[in-house]
Scaffold this active site. Structure first.
Site, PDB file in Angstrom:
ATOM      1  N   LYS A   1       0.826  -1.204   0.000  1.00 20.97           N
ATOM      2  CA  LYS A   1       0.000   0.000   0.000  1.00 20.97           C
ATOM      3  C   LYS A   1       0.863   1.258   0.000  1.00 20.97           C
ATOM      4  CE  LYS A   1      -1.959   2.834   2.983  1.00 20.97           C
ATOM      5  NZ  LYS A   1      -2.044   4.095   2.232  1.00 20.97           N
TER       6      LYS A   1
ATOM      7  N   CYS B   1      13.259  10.765   6.634  1.00 20.49           N
ATOM      8  CA  CYS B   1      13.201  10.271   8.017  1.00 20.49           C
ATOM      9  C   CYS B   1      14.548  10.426   8.707  1.00 20.49           C
ATOM     10  CB  CYS B   1      12.778   8.818   8.024  1.00 20.49           C
ATOM     11  SG  CYS B   1      13.762   7.854   6.870  1.00 20.49           S
TER      12      CYS B   1
ATOM     13  N   GLU C   1       9.777  15.478  15.220  1.00 21.81           N
ATOM     14  CA  GLU C   1      10.157  15.452  13.819  1.00 21.81           C
ATOM     15  C   GLU C   1       9.383  16.557  13.087  1.00 21.81           C
ATOM     16  OE1 GLU C   1       8.907  11.847  11.959  1.00 21.81           O
ATOM     17  OE2 GLU C   1      10.817  11.662  10.923  1.00 21.81           O
TER      18      GLU C   1
ATOM     19  N   GLU D   1       9.957   0.803  10.391  1.00 21.02           N
ATOM     20  CA  GLU D   1      10.943   1.853  10.116  1.00 21.02           C
ATOM     21  C   GLU D   1      10.214   3.164  10.357  1.00 21.02           C
ATOM     22  OE1 GLU D   1      14.047   1.363   9.243  1.00 21.02           O
ATOM     23  OE2 GLU D   1      14.127  -0.602   8.275  1.00 21.02           O
TER      24      GLU D   1
HETATM   25  P1  NAP Z   1       2.185   7.764   8.322  1.00 23.62           P
HETATM   26  O1  NAP Z   1       1.077   8.693   8.488  1.00 23.62           O
HETATM   27  O2  NAP Z   1       2.541   6.873   9.448  1.00 23.62           O
HETATM   28  O3  NAP Z   1       1.842   6.894   7.024  1.00 23.62           O
HETATM   29  C1  NAP Z   1       2.648   5.863   6.547  1.00 23.62           C
HETATM   30  C2  NAP Z   1       1.779   4.881   5.794  1.00 23.62           C
HETATM   31  O4  NAP Z   1       0.901   4.225   6.713  1.00 23.62           O
HETATM   32  C3  NAP Z   1       0.893   5.521   4.764  1.00 23.62           C
HETATM   33  O5  NAP Z   1       0.750   4.640   3.663  1.00 23.62           O
HETATM   34  C4  NAP Z   1      -0.405   5.670   5.522  1.00 23.62           C
HETATM   35  O6  NAP Z   1      -1.513   5.804   4.683  1.00 23.62           O
HETATM   36  C5  NAP Z   1      -0.443   4.395   6.303  1.00 23.62           C
HETATM   37  N1  NAP Z   1      -1.298   4.409   7.483  1.00 23.62           N
HETATM   38  C6  NAP Z   1      -1.844   5.474   8.132  1.00 23.62           C
HETATM   39  N2  NAP Z   1      -2.563   5.059   9.204  1.00 23.62           N
HETATM   40  C7  NAP Z   1      -2.482   3.702   9.230  1.00 23.62           C
HETATM   41  C8  NAP Z   1      -2.992   2.688  10.092  1.00 23.62           C
HETATM   42  N3  NAP Z   1      -3.742   2.980  11.167  1.00 23.62           N
HETATM   43  N4  NAP Z   1      -2.700   1.396   9.814  1.00 23.62           N
HETATM   44  C9  NAP Z   1      -1.925   1.077   8.764  1.00 23.62           C
HETATM   45  N5  NAP Z   1      -1.422   1.984   7.914  1.00 23.62           N
HETATM   46  C10 NAP Z   1      -1.682   3.295   8.140  1.00 23.62           C
HETATM   47  O7  NAP Z   1       3.521   8.472   7.919  1.00 23.62           O
HETATM   48  P2  NAP Z   1       3.679   9.630   6.875  1.00 23.62           P
HETATM   49  O8  NAP Z   1       3.346  10.892   7.550  1.00 23.62           O
HETATM   50  O9  NAP Z   1       3.004   9.276   5.610  1.00 23.62           O
HETATM   51  O10 NAP Z   1       5.253   9.525   6.580  1.00 23.62           O
HETATM   52  C11 NAP Z   1       6.191  10.245   7.252  1.00 23.62           C
HETATM   53  C12 NAP Z   1       6.807   9.414   8.362  1.00 23.62           C
HETATM   54  O11 NAP Z   1       7.494   8.298   7.834  1.00 23.62           O
HETATM   55  C13 NAP Z   1       7.827  10.184   9.122  1.00 23.62           C
HETATM   56  O12 NAP Z   1       7.623  10.008  10.495  1.00 23.62           O
HETATM   57  C14 NAP Z   1       9.146   9.569   8.697  1.00 23.62           C
HETATM   58  O13 NAP Z   1      10.183   9.700   9.590  1.00 23.62           O
HETATM   59  C15 NAP Z   1       8.752   8.176   8.457  1.00 23.62           C
HETATM   60  N6  NAP Z   1       9.706   7.516   7.550  1.00 23.62           N
HETATM   61  C16 NAP Z   1      10.563   6.604   8.092  1.00 23.62           C
HETATM   62  C17 NAP Z   1      11.495   5.953   7.295  1.00 23.62           C
HETATM   63  C18 NAP Z   1      12.434   4.952   7.869  1.00 23.62           C
HETATM   64  O14 NAP Z   1      13.022   4.203   7.116  1.00 23.62           O
HETATM   65  N7  NAP Z   1      12.593   4.890   9.165  1.00 23.62           N
HETATM   66  C19 NAP Z   1      11.518   6.225   5.932  1.00 23.62           C
HETATM   67  C20 NAP Z   1      10.635   7.162   5.401  1.00 23.62           C
HETATM   68  C21 NAP Z   1       9.716   7.792   6.244  1.00 23.62           C
HETATM   69  P3  NAP Z   1      -1.932   7.273   4.141  1.00 23.62           P
HETATM   70  O15 NAP Z   1      -0.732   8.142   4.092  1.00 23.62           O
HETATM   71  O16 NAP Z   1      -2.430   6.961   2.809  1.00 23.62           O
HETATM   72  O17 NAP Z   1      -2.941   7.780   5.076  1.00 23.62           O
END
Ligand code: NAP
Ligand code: MG
Length: 516
Positions: A221, A329, A426, A295
């Site tokens: 997804k 990230c 963050e 991650e």
């Molecule tokens: P997010 O809101 O956690 O979303 C990540 C993914 O999870 C999206 O596909 C999101 O869908 C989905 N999602 C949302 N709620 C969910 C739930 N309850 N159950 C399952 N999936 C769910 O994160 P983001 O704001 O998109 O991304 C930024 C974050 O990613 C930052 O905190 C960053 O540090 C982290 N990141 C970490 C790494 C690493 O390798 N450690 C790499 C890249 C990014 P939707 O977005 O479609 O709602």
């Protein structure tokens, strides 16, 4: 968006604190204040061609090797964050759609993929890698249009790495016995993979390539705001004649992700995203058979010692936080500067951010593109406000940002203390929090003073100091005299609230195998 308006009108390097007064130490000399660095450094526009890009008006789901309309009957818009234009409609998968994807993956896994010899699986992965290379330019343009990142980044960093990950794991597919000598590596079954919007194709590659090499089938997804390139990747899977159902792509928002996590026939969840959602997933899979890797977020510290080559260090800091709009990230979002060189570093930083070009992400000269979504821009503005309210001072260059789209100028805060939210949370935008330290011990203590532990950077002339510091930093990746360098052979992952499990390298195979 009041803050944005203020920024757009700003015509000098702006130094603000919570009282609205200026910090004269950081401000430009009076004679330079009216200079516009932006004009001095501007180039003629050099836009990457995009007229040949074929966007579908609607992107259905990719299940069992075919593009299918969602059972939900619902679609949502994907926009270009640089222009706010609608690019396409994307299918919204509900729990029934996810169930169809999972059963298609299960069938493909049992009937075809797990039984296929590793060398045959490897051939598919090589084919996919080569097709990605052939279509790299088109995919880079799509990535930039849908996500807002600069073409420089998507073309020169993301796409080469995407292909490299498929090549690298293709090589492991028939060598798993050598990866784990004396043990047998069996696939797990169906992997549910959920990825964020900051590196849409690269995160897909990080997840798909090792899972497939090990013989798992996948339901992937992408994030709601950046689904388009994953569906173009699906076309590549069709062209590579990857057996139907080995990869299924379901688009949608958080609910779609939740349906994958909660589906009882999924054997493994691999999630990259925010720590909040990661914690919810952890609770949800506790007590089930599902294996999990997370991650999550980061608040990396870059540490500059007095003996560091300062120009080089500042350049590394700049690329570590401002390129890709700080949507990384492992972005070096905290800067720890040894006291003796603080004024020099600050002055260099201030001058350098004044030369960064913010604008059309498709322009090859742009250094900073669009913020991925309105929601993300609001988050950045809210955290910057909190920094000002808590007493830190903000430095921003004078920039005229495009009238449409979501933008944030490269900025940094001084006068930051460890308790400020901007030092702990963050920001995920082009905003740096600068602090000082006196001794190496203090640098380590400050760097580790965070709930996260994804990455860090050390800048010094002394190799011995690097080794001493690195062993004390609680971070999964530490770069020395460089920053944000990636390679598929190198494992990546976090400590503490940055998650667990590693992606990349030999370590990246482990989450996708059962060793007997
Ligand atoms: P997010 O809101 O956690 O979303 C990540 C993914 O999870 C999206 O596909 C999101 O869908 C989905 N999602 C949302 N709620 C969910 C739930 N309850 N159950 C399952 N999936 C769910 O994160 P983001 O704001 O998109 O991304 C930024 C974050 O990613 C930052 O905190 C960053 O540090 C982290 N990141 C970490 C790494 C690493 O390798 N450690 C790499 C890249 C990014 P939707 O977005 O479609 O709602
Ligand atoms: Mg979009």
């Amino acid at each position: 968006m009041a803050r944005q308006k203020t920024v757009r009108r700003a015509e000098a390097v702006v130094v603000r604190n919570g009282n609205g007064s200026r910090d004269e130490r950081l401000a430009l000399p009076r004679s330079e204040r009216r200079l516009n660095f932006g004009d001095k450094w501007s180039y003629a526009p050099a836009p990457e061609a995009s007229d040949y890009i074929k966007l579908r008006s609607r992107y259905p789901l990719f299940i069992n090797g075919k593009f299918v309309a969602p059972k939900s009957g619902r679609y949502f818009d994907s926009i270009n964050p640089a222009t706010e234009e609608n690019l396409a409609e994307i299918a919204e998968a509900n729990a029934k759609d996810v169930a169809a994807a999972v059963s298609s993956a299960r069938r493909a896994y049992e009937k075809v993929w797990r039984k296929m010899p590793g060398r045959e699986r490897g051939k598919y992965l090589y084919r996919i890698a080569r097709l990605i290379q052939e279509k790299a330019r088109e995919l880079a343009v799509l990535e930039t249009m849908d996500g807002g990142k600069t073409i420089k980044e998507s073309r020169d960093i993301d796409l080469p790495l995407v292909a490299a990950h498929f090549f690298y794991y293709a090589g492991w597919a028939d060598k798993l016995d050598y990866a784990f000598p004396g043990r047998r590596a069996e696939p797990l079954g169906v992997a549910g993979q959920i990825i964020p919007w900051n590196f849409p194709l690269l995160m897909a590659a990080w997840k798909l390539a090792p899972a497939l090499a090990c013989g798992n089938a996948v339901v992937l997804k992408p994030a709601e705001t950046t689904s388009i390139t994953a569906l173009h990747l699906a076309e590549i899977f069709q062209q590579a004649e990857l057996p139907d159902g080995v990869v299924n792509i379901v688009t949608g928002a958080g609910e779609t992700g939740r349906a994958i996590v909660e589906h009882p026939d999924v054997d493994k969840i691999a999630f990259t995203g925010s720590t909040d959602v990661g914690k919810r997933i952890l609770q949800s899979v506790a007590g089930t058979k599902k294996k999990l890797t997370l991650e999550l977020g980061g608040k990396a510290a870059n540490i500059i010692f007095e003996d560091a080559p300062l120009d080089q260090a500042v350049e590394g800091i700049i690329s570590g936080i401002y390129f890709n709009q700080g949507h990384v990230c492992c972005a070096g979002s905290r800067l720890l500067v040894q006291e003796g060189v603080f004024p020099h570093v600050i002055r260099k930083l201030r001058d350098r951010i004044s030369t960064l070009r913010v604008g059309n992400p498709l322009d090859k000269n742009s250094d900073i593109g669009a913020i991925n979504s309105r929601m993300q821009l609001e988050k950045i503005c809210e955290l910057v406000d909190s920094g000002l309210k808590q007493g830190a001072e903000l430095v921003q260059p004078r920039l005229r940002l495009p009238a449409k789209g979501y933008w944030y100028p490269p900025s940094f805060f001084t006068g930051v203390t460890a308790s400020h939210r901007i030092a702990q949370e963050e920001i995920f935008g082009p905003v740096l929090s600068v602090m000082t330290f006196r001794t190496p011990e203090e640098a380590v203590e400050r760097a580790n003073n965070t709930a996260y532990g994804l990455s860090a950077g050390v800048w010094t002339d002394k190799g011995s100091k690097i080794f001493k510091i690195v062993s004390k930093l609680r971070a999964g990746v530490v770069w020395a005299n460089t920053y944000n360098k990636f390679d598929p052979t190198s494992p990546f992952g976090g400590y503490k609230e940055s998650g667990f499990g590693r992606e990349g390298g030999l370590h990246g195979l482990l989450p996708y195998v059962q060793l007997t």
